[in-house]
Design a protein around this motif. Structure first.
Motif, PDB file in Angstrom:
ATOM      1  N   ASP A   1     -15.345  -8.768   7.807  1.00 38.87           N
ATOM      2  CA  ASP A   1     -16.117  -7.540   7.626  1.00 38.87           C
ATOM      3  C   ASP A   1     -15.526  -6.646   6.552  1.00 38.87           C
ATOM      4  O   ASP A   1     -16.249  -5.863   5.935  1.00 38.87           O
ATOM      5  CB  ASP A   1     -16.191  -6.767   8.946  1.00 38.87           C
ATOM      6  CG  ASP A   1     -16.974  -7.538   9.999  1.00 38.87           C
ATOM      7  OD1 ASP A   1     -18.208  -7.533   9.926  1.00 38.87           O
ATOM      8  OD2 ASP A   1     -16.347  -8.169  10.871  1.00 38.87           O
ATOM      9  N   SER A   2     -14.212  -6.750   6.343  1.00 39.05           N
ATOM     10  CA  SER A   2     -13.593  -5.871   5.359  1.00 39.05           C
ATOM     11  C   SER A   2     -12.207  -6.383   4.987  1.00 39.05           C
ATOM     12  O   SER A   2     -11.554  -7.072   5.775  1.00 39.05           O
ATOM     13  CB  SER A   2     -13.468  -4.444   5.918  1.00 39.05           C
ATOM     14  OG  SER A   2     -12.929  -3.560   4.952  1.00 39.05           O
ATOM     15  N   VAL A   3     -11.778  -6.050   3.772  1.00 42.81           N
ATOM     16  CA  VAL A   3     -10.403  -6.288   3.333  1.00 42.81           C
ATOM     17  C   VAL A   3      -9.808  -4.922   3.011  1.00 42.81           C
ATOM     18  O   VAL A   3     -10.290  -4.218   2.119  1.00 42.81           O
ATOM     19  CB  VAL A   3     -10.347  -7.207   2.094  1.00 42.81           C
ATOM     20  CG1 VAL A   3      -8.903  -7.377   1.639  1.00 42.81           C
ATOM     21  CG2 VAL A   3     -10.973  -8.562   2.395  1.00 42.81           C
ATOM     22  N   LEU A   4      -8.779  -4.539   3.756  1.00 43.44           N
ATOM     23  CA  LEU A   4      -8.189  -3.218   3.639  1.00 43.44           C
ATOM     24  C   LEU A   4      -7.065  -3.215   2.608  1.00 43.44           C
ATOM     25  O   LEU A   4      -6.336  -4.189   2.468  1.00 43.44           O
ATOM     26  CB  LEU A   4      -7.630  -2.768   4.998  1.00 43.44           C
ATOM     27  CG  LEU A   4      -8.595  -2.861   6.182  1.00 43.44           C
ATOM     28  CD1 LEU A   4      -7.846  -2.561   7.477  1.00 43.44           C
ATOM     29  CD2 LEU A   4      -9.758  -1.897   5.994  1.00 43.44           C
ATOM     30  N   GLU A   5      -6.919  -2.081   1.931  1.00 39.06           N
ATOM     31  CA  GLU A   5      -5.819  -1.948   0.981  1.00 39.06           C
ATOM     32  C   GLU A   5      -4.476  -1.924   1.716  1.00 39.06           C
ATOM     33  O   GLU A   5      -4.371  -1.404   2.827  1.00 39.06           O
ATOM     34  CB  GLU A   5      -5.972  -0.658   0.169  1.00 39.06           C
ATOM     35  CG  GLU A   5      -7.101  -0.698  -0.844  1.00 39.06           C
ATOM     36  CD  GLU A   5      -6.920  -1.809  -1.873  1.00 39.06           C
ATOM     37  OE1 GLU A   5      -5.780  -2.001  -2.356  1.00 39.06           O
ATOM     38  OE2 GLU A   5      -7.906  -2.498  -2.181  1.00 39.06           O
ATOM     39  N   ALA A   6      -3.448  -2.477   1.090  1.00 46.44           N
ATOM     40  CA  ALA A   6      -2.115  -2.482   1.687  1.00 46.44           C
ATOM     41  C   ALA A   6      -1.575  -1.061   1.800  1.00 46.44           C
ATOM     42  O   ALA A   6      -1.859  -0.200   0.966  1.00 46.44           O
ATOM     43  CB  ALA A   6      -1.173  -3.340   0.846  1.00 46.44           C
ATOM     44  N   SER A   7      -0.821  -0.803   2.854  1.00 53.85           N
ATOM     45  CA  SER A   7      -0.230   0.512   3.083  1.00 53.85           C
ATOM     46  C   SER A   7       1.085   0.643   2.326  1.00 53.85           C
ATOM     47  O   SER A   7       1.800  -0.343   2.128  1.00 53.85           O
ATOM     48  CB  SER A   7       0.026   0.717   4.580  1.00 53.85           C
ATOM     49  OG  SER A   7       0.773   1.895   4.808  1.00 53.85           O
ATOM     50  N   SER A   8       1.423   1.854   1.948  1.00 53.98           N
ATOM     51  CA  SER A   8       2.687   2.109   1.241  1.00 53.98           C
ATOM     52  C   SER A   8       3.652   2.920   2.108  1.00 53.98           C
ATOM     53  O   SER A   8       4.495   3.646   1.592  1.00 53.98           O
ATOM     54  CB  SER A   8       2.408   2.860  -0.070  1.00 53.98           C
ATOM     55  OG  SER A   8       1.723   4.082   0.197  1.00 53.98           O
ATOM     56  N   ASP A   9       3.543   2.797   3.428  1.00 52.16           N
ATOM     57  CA  ASP A   9       4.379   3.554   4.368  1.00 52.16           C
ATOM     58  C   ASP A   9       5.800   2.985   4.371  1.00 52.16           C
ATOM     59  O   ASP A   9       6.139   2.109   5.167  1.00 52.16           O
ATOM     60  CB  ASP A   9       3.759   3.496   5.770  1.00 52.16           C
ATOM     61  CG  ASP A   9       4.447   4.421   6.749  1.00 52.16           C
ATOM     62  OD1 ASP A   9       5.625   4.774   6.523  1.00 52.16           O
ATOM     63  OD2 ASP A   9       3.809   4.806   7.750  1.00 52.16           O
ATOM     64  N   ALA A  10       6.642   3.514   3.481  1.00 51.47           N
ATOM     65  CA  ALA A  10       8.003   2.996   3.337  1.00 51.47           C
ATOM     66  C   ALA A  10       8.850   3.268   4.572  1.00 51.47           C
ATOM     67  O   ALA A  10       9.727   2.467   4.919  1.00 51.47           O
ATOM     68  CB  ALA A  10       8.660   3.609   2.100  1.00 51.47           C
ATOM     69  N   MET A  11       8.611   4.384   5.240  1.00 51.22           N
ATOM     70  CA  MET A  11       9.405   4.716   6.419  1.00 51.22           C
ATOM     71  C   MET A  11       9.201   3.694   7.533  1.00 51.22           C
ATOM     72  O   MET A  11      10.158   3.223   8.153  1.00 51.22           O
ATOM     73  CB  MET A  11       9.073   6.123   6.934  1.00 51.22           C
ATOM     74  CG  MET A  11       9.900   6.528   8.145  1.00 51.22           C
ATOM     75  SD  MET A  11       9.541   8.211   8.715  1.00 51.22           S
ATOM     76  CE  MET A  11      10.213   9.148   7.339  1.00 51.22           C
TER      77      MET A  11
END
Length: 200
Positions: A117-127
């Motif tokens: 249904d969807s391809v989500l962008e990768a997260s940049s949550d470094a913490m």
């Protein structure tokens, strides 16, 4: 995704019979495409080895071929499964089957993308990545979990389906503790095997 590529019974059940939304991140998309490319390369390279090097399937030297750098230990175990499955075939049948498998890889790659249904962008949550280091050794697995947690914390269902026993399934409690500490309770994940997801 990988289980679907390799014709896992429960993965096929999940994609073909469950009507819930199915999402992946660009991290998973990239890994899946690399795995498909690797499978296509291996099938075609074994055909070349048998045809032009007059080699025997059971002697296929996966580490001595002109392999792309994405050949992994998992790919080596995959080659062994191919050998185990086809070693009794005569040459003509073996080549026919290998070529058929090669074509099926692209068919299954396209088939799974049609089901998503969807391809989500990768997260940049470094913490969160840092918090997960104690529970998950593999860097790409950590990124996939960060992507899923970001989606869960922003209104997603939080259901995360995997067949990764080594880094993820055996560490679900530590993973969710890290997510809770770094983000919020809303961002934690319900981590399931493919079989468990099918039985829900």
């Amino acid at each position: 995704m990988q289980a679907w590529l390799e014709r896992s019974y429960y993965s096929e059940q999940l994609f073909e019979q469950h009507d819930s939304s199915k999402l992946i991140s660009t991290t998973v998309e990239s890994e899946f495409d690399e795995r498909c490319d690797s499978r296509e390369f291996i099938y075609s390279d074994i055909v070349d080895y048998i045809l032009y090097d007059d080699g025997r399937l059971e002697e296929y030297p996966v580490d001595d071929r002109d392999n792309p750098e994405y050949i992994t230990n998992h790919d080596r175990s995959f080659v062994q499964r191919v050998v185990d499955e086809l070693s009794e075939s005569n040459k003509e049948e073996l080549l026919r089957q290998l070529r058929e498998y090669h074509m099926q890889v692209e068919d299954r790659r396209q088939g799974i993308y049609e089901e998503l249904d969807s391809v989500l962008e990768a997260s940049s949550d470094a913490m969160l990545k840092r918090y997960l280091q104690g529970a998950v050794r593999n860097r790409m697995d950590r990124q996939v979990l960060v992507d899923a947690s970001d989606w869960s914390g922003n209104g997603g269902s939080g259901v995360f389906i995997t067949k990764d026993k080594g880094d993820i399934l055996k560490n679900t409690e530590q993973i969710n503790e890290a997510i809770d500490l770094s983000r919020s309770p809303e961002a934690v994940l319900e981590i399931l095997t493919v079989k468990a997801a099918c039985n829900q």
